[in-house]
Design a protein around this motif. Structure first.
Motif, PDB file in Angstrom:
ATOM      1  N   GLU A   1      38.985  22.553  33.143  1.00 25.03           N
ATOM      2  CA  GLU A   1      40.369  23.020  33.125  1.00 25.03           C
ATOM      3  C   GLU A   1      40.521  24.194  34.078  1.00 25.03           C
ATOM      4  O   GLU A   1      39.546  24.893  34.378  1.00 25.03           O
ATOM      5  CB  GLU A   1      40.772  23.442  31.711  1.00 25.03           C
ATOM      6  CG  GLU A   1      39.920  24.553  31.129  1.00 25.03           C
ATOM      7  CD  GLU A   1      40.291  24.864  29.685  1.00 25.03           C
ATOM      8  OE1 GLU A   1      41.124  24.146  29.125  1.00 25.03           O
ATOM      9  OE2 GLU A   1      39.742  25.834  29.139  1.00 25.03           O
ATOM     10  N   PRO A   2      41.740  24.397  34.583  1.00 27.55           N
ATOM     11  CA  PRO A   2      41.950  25.521  35.505  1.00 27.55           C
ATOM     12  C   PRO A   2      41.710  26.859  34.817  1.00 27.55           C
ATOM     13  O   PRO A   2      41.998  27.027  33.632  1.00 27.55           O
ATOM     14  CB  PRO A   2      43.425  25.369  35.909  1.00 27.55           C
ATOM     15  CG  PRO A   2      43.784  23.957  35.584  1.00 27.55           C
ATOM     16  CD  PRO A   2      42.957  23.588  34.394  1.00 27.55           C
ATOM     17  N   VAL A   3      41.185  27.800  35.580  1.00 26.79           N
ATOM     18  CA  VAL A   3      41.065  29.171  35.081  1.00 26.79           C
ATOM     19  C   VAL A   3      42.475  29.737  34.942  1.00 26.79           C
ATOM     20  O   VAL A   3      43.276  29.640  35.874  1.00 26.79           O
ATOM     21  CB  VAL A   3      40.247  30.036  36.059  1.00 26.79           C
ATOM     22  CG1 VAL A   3      40.209  31.490  35.591  1.00 26.79           C
ATOM     23  CG2 VAL A   3      38.839  29.474  36.217  1.00 26.79           C
ATOM     24  N   PRO A   4      42.834  30.321  33.809  1.00 27.68           N
ATOM     25  CA  PRO A   4      44.187  30.872  33.652  1.00 27.68           C
ATOM     26  C   PRO A   4      44.458  31.972  34.677  1.00 27.68           C
ATOM     27  O   PRO A   4      43.553  32.700  35.084  1.00 27.68           O
ATOM     28  CB  PRO A   4      44.173  31.437  32.226  1.00 27.68           C
ATOM     29  CG  PRO A   4      43.055  30.734  31.532  1.00 27.68           C
ATOM     30  CD  PRO A   4      42.034  30.462  32.586  1.00 27.68           C
ATOM     31  N   LEU A   5      45.713  32.085  35.078  1.00 28.77           N
ATOM     32  CA  LEU A   5      46.099  33.101  36.058  1.00 28.77           C
ATOM     33  C   LEU A   5      45.687  34.494  35.603  1.00 28.77           C
ATOM     34  O   LEU A   5      45.168  35.290  36.389  1.00 28.77           O
ATOM     35  CB  LEU A   5      47.613  33.050  36.289  1.00 28.77           C
ATOM     36  CG  LEU A   5      48.197  34.162  37.173  1.00 28.77           C
ATOM     37  CD1 LEU A   5      47.570  34.143  38.554  1.00 28.77           C
ATOM     38  CD2 LEU A   5      49.721  34.018  37.275  1.00 28.77           C
ATOM     39  N   GLN A   6      45.901  34.794  34.338  1.00 26.50           N
ATOM     40  CA  GLN A   6      45.577  36.127  33.837  1.00 26.50           C
ATOM     41  C   GLN A   6      44.091  36.440  34.008  1.00 26.50           C
ATOM     42  O   GLN A   6      43.714  37.554  34.378  1.00 26.50           O
ATOM     43  CB  GLN A   6      45.967  36.245  32.362  1.00 26.50           C
ATOM     44  CG  GLN A   6      45.745  37.638  31.780  1.00 26.50           C
ATOM     45  CD  GLN A   6      46.224  37.737  30.337  1.00 26.50           C
ATOM     46  OE1 GLN A   6      46.685  36.761  29.760  1.00 26.50           O
ATOM     47  NE2 GLN A   6      46.116  38.924  29.753  1.00 26.50           N
TER      48      GLN A   6
ATOM     49  N   LEU B   1      39.531  27.155  41.402  1.00 26.04           N
ATOM     50  CA  LEU B   1      39.665  27.849  40.120  1.00 26.04           C
ATOM     51  C   LEU B   1      39.628  26.862  38.961  1.00 26.04           C
ATOM     52  O   LEU B   1      40.545  26.780  38.147  1.00 26.04           O
ATOM     53  CB  LEU B   1      40.970  28.649  40.095  1.00 26.04           C
ATOM     54  CG  LEU B   1      41.027  29.847  41.034  1.00 26.04           C
ATOM     55  CD1 LEU B   1      42.395  30.495  40.992  1.00 26.04           C
ATOM     56  CD2 LEU B   1      39.960  30.862  40.651  1.00 26.04           C
ATOM     57  N   THR B   2      38.565  26.094  38.880  1.00 22.78           N
ATOM     58  CA  THR B   2      38.412  25.127  37.801  1.00 22.78           C
ATOM     59  C   THR B   2      37.152  25.438  37.014  1.00 22.78           C
ATOM     60  O   THR B   2      36.065  25.546  37.581  1.00 22.78           O
ATOM     61  CB  THR B   2      38.323  23.691  38.347  1.00 22.78           C
ATOM     62  OG1 THR B   2      39.519  23.395  39.071  1.00 22.78           O
ATOM     63  CG2 THR B   2      38.163  22.691  37.216  1.00 22.78           C
ATOM     64  N   MET B   3      37.314  25.593  35.711  1.00 22.10           N
ATOM     65  CA  MET B   3      36.155  25.803  34.849  1.00 22.10           C
ATOM     66  C   MET B   3      35.510  24.454  34.568  1.00 22.10           C
ATOM     67  O   MET B   3      36.195  23.489  34.232  1.00 22.10           O
ATOM     68  CB  MET B   3      36.583  26.463  33.539  1.00 22.10           C
ATOM     69  CG  MET B   3      37.176  27.850  33.709  1.00 22.10           C
ATOM     70  SD  MET B   3      37.720  28.570  32.133  1.00 22.10           S
ATOM     71  CE  MET B   3      36.152  28.708  31.276  1.00 22.10           C
TER      72      MET B   3
ATOM     73  N   TYR C   1      46.752  32.223  43.878  1.00 24.64           N
ATOM     74  CA  TYR C   1      46.281  31.441  42.726  1.00 24.64           C
ATOM     75  C   TYR C   1      46.641  29.971  42.894  1.00 24.64           C
ATOM     76  O   TYR C   1      45.810  29.084  42.667  1.00 24.64           O
ATOM     77  CB  TYR C   1      46.891  31.995  41.441  1.00 24.64           C
ATOM     78  CG  TYR C   1      46.564  31.186  40.204  1.00 24.64           C
ATOM     79  CD1 TYR C   1      45.344  31.345  39.551  1.00 24.64           C
ATOM     80  CD2 TYR C   1      47.478  30.265  39.691  1.00 24.64           C
ATOM     81  CE1 TYR C   1      45.038  30.607  38.413  1.00 24.64           C
ATOM     82  CE2 TYR C   1      47.179  29.523  38.556  1.00 24.64           C
ATOM     83  CZ  TYR C   1      45.961  29.695  37.922  1.00 24.64           C
ATOM     84  OH  TYR C   1      45.661  28.957  36.800  1.00 24.64           O
ATOM     85  N   ASP C   2      47.879  29.698  43.297  1.00 22.75           N
ATOM     86  CA  ASP C   2      48.318  28.308  43.479  1.00 22.75           C
ATOM     87  C   ASP C   2      47.494  27.608  44.556  1.00 22.75           C
ATOM     88  O   ASP C   2      47.131  26.432  44.417  1.00 22.75           O
ATOM     89  CB  ASP C   2      49.802  28.269  43.841  1.00 22.75           C
ATOM     90  CG  ASP C   2      50.701  28.639  42.664  1.00 22.75           C
ATOM     91  OD1 ASP C   2      50.218  28.565  41.513  1.00 22.75           O
ATOM     92  OD2 ASP C   2      51.870  29.011  42.897  1.00 22.75           O
ATOM     93  N   LYS C   3      47.187  28.331  45.638  1.00 22.15           N
ATOM     94  CA  LYS C   3      46.383  27.739  46.711  1.00 22.15           C
ATOM     95  C   LYS C   3      44.978  27.401  46.219  1.00 22.15           C
ATOM     96  O   LYS C   3      44.454  26.312  46.479  1.00 22.15           O
ATOM     97  CB  LYS C   3      46.293  28.704  47.892  1.00 22.15           C
ATOM     98  CG  LYS C   3      47.589  28.892  48.667  1.00 22.15           C
ATOM     99  CD  LYS C   3      47.383  29.892  49.800  1.00 22.15           C
ATOM    100  CE  LYS C   3      48.670  30.133  50.574  1.00 22.15           C
ATOM    101  NZ  LYS C   3      48.478  31.154  51.641  1.00 22.15           N
ATOM    102  N   LEU C   4      44.370  28.342  45.514  1.00 19.71           N
ATOM    103  CA  LEU C   4      43.010  28.128  45.021  1.00 19.71           C
ATOM    104  C   LEU C   4      42.965  27.032  43.965  1.00 19.71           C
ATOM    105  O   LEU C   4      42.035  26.221  43.930  1.00 19.71           O
ATOM    106  CB  LEU C   4      42.459  29.434  44.453  1.00 19.71           C
ATOM    107  CG  LEU C   4      42.249  30.565  45.466  1.00 19.71           C
ATOM    108  CD1 LEU C   4      41.890  31.861  44.752  1.00 19.71           C
ATOM    109  CD2 LEU C   4      41.163  30.198  46.467  1.00 19.71           C
TER     110      LEU C   4
END
Length: 371
Positions: free
Chosen positions: A301-306, A192-194, A183-186
């Motif tokens: 905004e970033p997609v949440p990890l969950q 992982l950005t909306m 997740y951190d890498k992406l």
């Protein structure tokens, strides 16, 4: 990132099993037919009758099926493949993909993968339902390296390989730490950005710009709807009464999640520039006229990890499956006897004209690297 070769194998899975063991191809009328049916491979006479382009262990790839696949590939790459040298590059790549496919078929057999007649029959029926039983089906089969008479065996090997591929992905363990690291890498890469998004209501009146009278009538109707809203009528009620968008009319014109740059430019501009709460001027698109009311708008905004966890887990499993597949293929290739008999290509070969314009001095894409 998957390697080009791995991607090629997956894209050409059907192509990779386009030839069968000699036992499946022997004409019953030939004197050697009985021997062929009881032993893998082809006799010298049968090889003369039907040339092969490669032998992988006890399996073969027939030249006629290979050339059908090449012809389809070259047709798809018109404008990229220009010269006989480019065509030869494609032929070499396709042959390697198809050899890998035969290796996978051997690995699937060794792993005990079985395919029932019912599974084959169901797959054949699906193809016939989509393409019929005439020229369309025959053309489709030629493109993937088969013909109607051979298709059941073709399908059997495809299903067998698919089962093997599914099996080698089983047992992959993905921990929470693995997911967090990925997740951190992406996230750092911006994957992982909306995008900007908005919640909007709209009234839509359909019209064709080419019909001036209808276009003017639609403009008059959207003006009337806008006037009713500005006079105090509820936007949702007006939308339900007059809007011609079947997907949103019953919801009072509500569009829950409009992403930036996904709509027509004029509509997109209004959604992301109109002050929240205001009623737009009439907006024209190629479909007709709109009036909009932006209820909410959110910045990227970033997609949440969950929300990303399940997708990331599947991605990690898929990556490990590809790695296992590649490892097993390479190990098997090192032990199998693999022979190739690819004849050189010339521009005059029947069925493979190179009729594109002269090749430019420079290209951004190397031949064969684009699909």
């Amino acid at each position: 990132m998957k390697s080009e070769r791995t991607m090629g194998i997956l894209m050409l899975l059907a192509l990779a099993v386009s030839a069968y063991m000699g036992a499946a191809a022997c004409p019953a009328a030939q004197p050697e037919a009985a021997a062929c049916q009881t032993a893998p491979g082809l006799s010298a006479t049968q090889q003369a009758d039907r040339p092969i382009v490669a032998r992988v262990g006890d399996k073969v790839i027939f030249l006629d099926r290979f050339e059908d696949v090449v012809a389809h590939r070259i047709e798809r790459l018109k404008g990229i493949v220009y010269t006989p040298e480019d065509v030869e590059t494609q032929r070499q790549k396709l042959l390697e993909y198809m050899i890998d496919g035969k290796v996978m078929a051997i690995l699937a057999e060794r792993a005990g993968m079985e395919v029932s007649d019912a599974e084959v029959e169901e797959a054949v029926k699906k193809a016939e339902a989509e393409y019929g039983r005439g020229p369309r089906l025959e053309e489709h089969l030629r493109q993937i390296g088969s013909v109607p008479a051979e298709y059941p065996q073709f399908v059997r090997e495809i299903i067998m390989i698919q089962k093997w591929l599914k099996g080698i992905g089983e047992g992959v363990v993905v921990t929470g730490d693995d997911i967090a690291e990925e997740y951190d890498k992406l996230k750092a890469a911006g994957v992982l950005t909306m995008p900007s998004r908005a919640r909007v209501r709209h009234v839509f009146i359909r019209a064709n710009k080419d019909d001036a009278e209808k276009w003017a009538e639609a403009k008059e109707r959207i003006d009337q709807a806008r006037a009713r809203i500005r006079a105090g009528e509820d936007f949702a009620e007006v939308a339900e009464a007059v809007s011609e968008d079947p997907l949103t009319k019953h919801k009072g014109g509500l569009m829950e999640n409009v992403m930036k740059n996904q709509m027509q430019p004029a509509f997109d501009k209004a959604v992301f520039e109109l002050p929240i709460g205001e009623i737009s001027e009439p907006v024209a698109t190629s479909e007709g006229w709109h009036v909009l009311n932006v209820l909410e708008r959110h910045d990227p905004e970033p997609v949440p990890l969950q929300a990303a966890t399940d997708t990331i887990r599947k991605s990690i499993i898929e990556r490990e499956r590809h790695a296992r597949m590649r490892k097993q293929i390479e190990e098997a290739r090192a032990t199998l006897k693999i022979e190739t008999f690819l004849p050189p290509f010339t521009a005059t070969d029947a069925g493979h004209p190179v009729d594109a314009p002269p090749k430019p001095e420079a290209q951004d894409t190397e031949p064969g690297e684009s699909d």
